[in-house]
Motif scaffolding. Structure first.
Motif, PDB file in Angstrom:
ATOM      1  N   SER A  66       0.838  -1.203   0.000  1.00 28.81           N
ATOM      2  CA  SER A  66       0.000   0.000   0.000  1.00 28.81           C
ATOM      3  C   SER A  66       0.872   1.251   0.000  1.00 28.81           C
ATOM      4  O   SER A  66       2.053   1.204   0.359  1.00 28.81           O
ATOM      5  N   THR A  68       0.577   3.642   2.059  1.00 29.40           N
ATOM      6  CA  THR A  68       0.921   3.862   3.467  1.00 29.40           C
ATOM      7  C   THR A  68       2.150   3.055   3.858  1.00 29.40           C
ATOM      8  O   THR A  68       3.076   3.584   4.486  1.00 29.40           O
ATOM      9  N   GLN A  72       5.977   4.507   4.907  1.00 27.38           N
ATOM     10  CA  GLN A  72       6.698   4.113   6.120  1.00 27.38           C
ATOM     11  C   GLN A  72       8.037   3.475   5.782  1.00 27.38           C
ATOM     12  O   GLN A  72       9.040   3.758   6.425  1.00 27.38           O
ATOM     13  N   THR A  78       4.281  10.432   7.883  1.00 26.14           N
ATOM     14  CA  THR A  78       2.856  10.422   7.556  1.00 26.14           C
ATOM     15  C   THR A  78       2.671  10.187   6.061  1.00 26.14           C
ATOM     16  O   THR A  78       3.476  10.628   5.239  1.00 26.14           O
ATOM     17  N   VAL A  79       1.610   9.501   5.733  1.00 29.22           N
ATOM     18  CA  VAL A  79       1.328   9.215   4.330  1.00 29.22           C
ATOM     19  C   VAL A  79       0.964  10.502   3.592  1.00 29.22           C
ATOM     20  O   VAL A  79       1.284  10.656   2.410  1.00 29.22           O
ATOM     21  N   SER A  80       0.328  11.442   4.277  1.00 29.36           N
ATOM     22  CA  SER A  80      -0.052  12.690   3.602  1.00 29.36           C
ATOM     23  C   SER A  80       1.185  13.478   3.180  1.00 29.36           C
ATOM     24  O   SER A  80       1.224  14.014   2.070  1.00 29.36           O
ATOM     25  N   CYS A  83       2.713  11.761   0.179  1.00 21.48           N
ATOM     26  CA  CYS A  83       1.959  12.028  -1.053  1.00 21.48           C
ATOM     27  C   CYS A  83       2.250  13.431  -1.600  1.00 21.48           C
ATOM     28  O   CYS A  83       2.391  13.614  -2.810  1.00 21.48           O
TER      29      CYS A  83
END
Length: 109
Positions: A66, A68, A72, A78-80, A83
């Protein structure tokens, strides 16, 4: 020893503060950043970001992980933020990048 790892694998480890690295080598932070940029052609932070994003692209194309998990794995908290950084560098989100590559692969079949 922790000082024996290659710089290209820096994305795998917790980021160190530039000050900590400079202290370890008994030089100023400014001098470390200067010689790094002279050697690598970019600042330490830009190098780190580039390494992380190149690994993220590879993982997006070669694994089923994923977004996410890849964030990591490449050192993003953080995934945000991952992105945002990914889109800034590539012009597309990680999911768009992954889907675009999948569409290209199907078209080549």
């Amino acid at each position: 020893a922790s000082s024996d790892y290659p710089l290209r694998d820096v994305y795998k480890r917790q980021p160190q503060q530039i000050e900590d690295i400079a202290q370890r080598f008994h030089i100023s932070q400014y001098y470390l950043e200067h010689i790094f940029k002279e050697f690598a052609g970019e600042s330490p932070i830009n190098y780190l970001i580039r390494c992380r994003l190149e690994m993220a692209k590879k993982l997006l194309l070669t694994t089923g992980n994923s977004v996410t998990a890849i964030a990591q794995m490449t050192g993003y908290d953080t995934v945000s933020y991952f992105c945002v950084a990914f889109k800034k560098a590539t012009g597309m989100t990680p999911t768009q990048f992954q889907n675009n590559a999948g569409a290209k692969a199907k078209a080549e079949e």
